[in-house]
Structure formats: C-alpha cells, structure tokens
Design a protein around this motif. Structure first.
Motif, PDB file in Angstrom:
ATOM      1  N   ARG A  83      17.128  34.976 -51.630  1.00 17.31           N
ATOM      2  CA  ARG A  83      17.411  33.397 -52.018  1.00 17.31           C
ATOM      3  C   ARG A  83      17.740  32.776 -50.723  1.00 17.31           C
ATOM      4  NH1 ARG A  83      22.597  31.976 -52.439  1.00 17.31           N
ATOM      5  NH2 ARG A  83      24.283  33.597 -52.180  1.00 17.31           N
ATOM      6  N   HIS A  94      13.900  33.960 -46.389  1.00 18.74           N
ATOM      7  CA  HIS A  94      14.141  34.566 -47.608  1.00 18.74           C
ATOM      8  C   HIS A  94      12.800  35.117 -48.409  1.00 18.74           C
ATOM      9  CE1 HIS A  94      13.379  30.568 -48.602  1.00 18.74           C
ATOM     10  NE2 HIS A  94      13.216  30.769 -49.796  1.00 18.74           N
ATOM     11  N   THR A  95      11.815  35.289 -47.572  1.00 17.61           N
ATOM     12  CA  THR A  95      10.725  35.915 -48.133  1.00 17.61           C
ATOM     13  C   THR A  95      10.277  37.141 -47.374  1.00 17.61           C
ATOM     14  OG1 THR A  95       9.145  34.984 -46.517  1.00 17.61           O
ATOM     15  CG2 THR A  95       9.810  33.563 -48.430  1.00 17.61           C
ATOM     16  N   THR A  96       9.687  38.015 -47.932  1.00 16.81           N
ATOM     17  CA  THR A  96       9.531  39.257 -47.344  1.00 16.81           C
ATOM     18  C   THR A  96       8.454  39.212 -46.264  1.00 16.81           C
ATOM     19  OG1 THR A  96       9.268  40.484 -49.624  1.00 16.81           O
ATOM     20  CG2 THR A  96       8.419  41.634 -47.827  1.00 16.81           C
ATOM     21  N   THR A  97       7.833  38.360 -46.061  1.00 14.58           N
ATOM     22  CA  THR A  97       6.674  38.042 -44.878  1.00 14.58           C
ATOM     23  C   THR A  97       7.371  37.733 -43.722  1.00 14.58           C
ATOM     24  OG1 THR A  97       4.906  37.736 -46.323  1.00 14.58           O
ATOM     25  CG2 THR A  97       4.653  36.915 -43.984  1.00 14.58           C
TER      26      THR A  97
END
Length: 272
Positions: free
Chosen positions: A169, A177-180
């Motif tokens: 988050r 806060h994103t996997t990428t």
C-alpha cells in the motif's frame, strides 16, 4: 510442505499457535487490552482467548489488572533467547556506537522476518519517526532501506514468491507499492550495494542502509542510518554518510567472520 498443508497435519500444535497469536495481540498502541480486544486481534473466540490468557498468566508471561491484561517482563526471555544466540548483536554493538558518534545520527541493525524487518540493535540520537523504535520493533520491509538491502539478496525465485505473498500500500504519496516498481528498485539496490529510502515510510524521514554478509556471502542483517528529511538529504547520505556506513559494514563483517570485534580505523575518525 505448504503452511496450509502443515496446519492440517498431525504435527501441527494448534494450542501453541494460538498462544503465540495471543502474545502478538499486545502492542505499543494496545499495551493493556481487554479480553474482547485480545480475542478480536488474535482471531479467536472469547472462551479460547480467556483460557490462553489465564495459562500465560499462570506461567508468568501475562498479568491482569481489572478487566485488562498486560505483558510481564518474562516475555523478554523469548526474544532474548534469539538475540543471545546471535553473536552478531554483541559484535556489532561497539560499531554502531562509533558509527552513530561519527555521523551524529541514529543507527540500527535489523533482520528480515516474513513481511517485516525487526530491529535487533539500535543507537538512537534523536526521534525522527512518529512511532517509537526499539529492539523488537517491526516495520514493513518493502518500504524501508533495511528491508530492501535484505530483500535484494534473495534468489530470484524466492524474491518473486515473497513479492507475490505481500499486500502493498502507499504509506505516503512517495511509497513504491507496486511489484514492478519494487523489483526495479531492488535490482538497483543489488547493483549499487546500498538502499536509500526518502519519504516513503514517513514524510519527514530519510534513511540509507547497507547489507551485512556472513562468511558464506549470505546477507544476514542490514545496517542503516536514519535522518530527518531535507531536499539535500539523499545526496548528503550518499556523499557523507555512506562511506562511514560502509566502514561499519566492513567492521561488523570482520567480526562475524573472525569471532572478534575490530573497528575499521576510519570509524574512529571524527565526522566532517
């Protein structure tokens, strides 16, 4: 064996797992919870939570006052057993003290535990976070410099599995806060050998961390310096603090490999 499969096996001790859930229900923001609060936090019925609390009270881990419960000092034995098994903390104590004196900022040593980093050693200079940090404090690994230098050492398959199992988050508007985004940042951390996190955990905080390697090359802990955020904080961290941090890193790794502490000579020089 997957965690879910093991929980269905004959080797799984449900009462022990539930007892640990009850202990984890206590926290800084809920130091003296009621029975209902413990039951809710632990995900247990009131009847089960009550039996576990009374058992823990009998064993000396929990006390009660009216309708509230609180942890007793004996709980520290559980954490101390882990810390005392790590020569790392004893060997690193002097180095952290010298590092903190040299840079004039708070220094911490932490290890990865599941989704979080856990502080095992800390030399505070000033409070730069809104939450109090001490031994045993936990923070989300993905949003901390300590967590990122540790995660960057994981084998690709293990890291992919770790990322897949998390719920990220945006803690602040700057949080990756994103996997990428996190995979790209961890690749950068792996290549440069350090991590800087600015305003991702708290808007007023900047920190820089380096990994601590065992003799076999594995990252077993992370060392960082935390400071108040300013526009020039990241550049200052790389130019002035990173060299001192790397000196401390070498000193601690020497201690791990040789079983004795020897400060890197640069650590004893005054910070400019």
């Amino acid at each position: 064996m997957a965690p879910e499969s093991f929980e269905d096996s004959a080797d799984y001790v449900q009462s022990l797992a539930r007892g640990l859930q009850v202990l984890r229900a206590f926290s800084h923001d809920m130091a003296s919870p009621s029975l209902s609060q413990v039951a809710e936090r632990a995900g247990l019925s009131r009847a089960v939570a009550r039996r576990l609390l009374l058992t823990l009270q009998h064993l000396g881990y929990v006390g009660s006052r009216g309708r509230s419960f609180y942890l007793l000092p004996r709980v520290l034995e559980l954490g101390y057993s882990y810390l005392s098994s790590l020569d790392l903390t004893e060997l690193a104590q002097n180095t952290l003290a010298l590092l903190s004196e040299r840079v004039g900022e708070s220094c911490s040593l932490a290890v990865l535990d599941g989704s979080d980093i856990v502080y095992v050693l800390r030399v505070p200079v000033r409070r730069v976070m809104s939450v109090a940090l001490g031994i045993g404090a936990r923070l989300p690994a993905y949003a901390t410099s300590l967590g990122r230098v540790t995660l960057a050492d994981l084998p690709e398959a293990e890291l992919t599995a770790w990322l897949r199992g998390q719920k990220f988050r945006a803690i602040t508007t700057h949080t990756l806060h994103t996997t990428t985004a996190l995979k790209a940042e961890l690749k950068r951390v792996r290549e440069q050998g350090y991590s800087i996190v600015a305003r991702e955990l708290e808007l007023g905080l900047c920190s820089i961390a380096v990994p601590i390697h065992a003799a076999d090359g594995r990252v077993v802990a992370a060392l960082n310096v935390g400071m108040p955020y300013a526009d020039d904080a990241p550049a200052r961290a790389v130019k002035l603090i990173l060299p001192a941090l790397q000196d401390a890193q070498r000193s601690i790794e020497y201690a791990i490999q040789h079983g004795s502490w020897q400060p890197h000579m640069a650590l004893t020089r005054a910070y400019a």
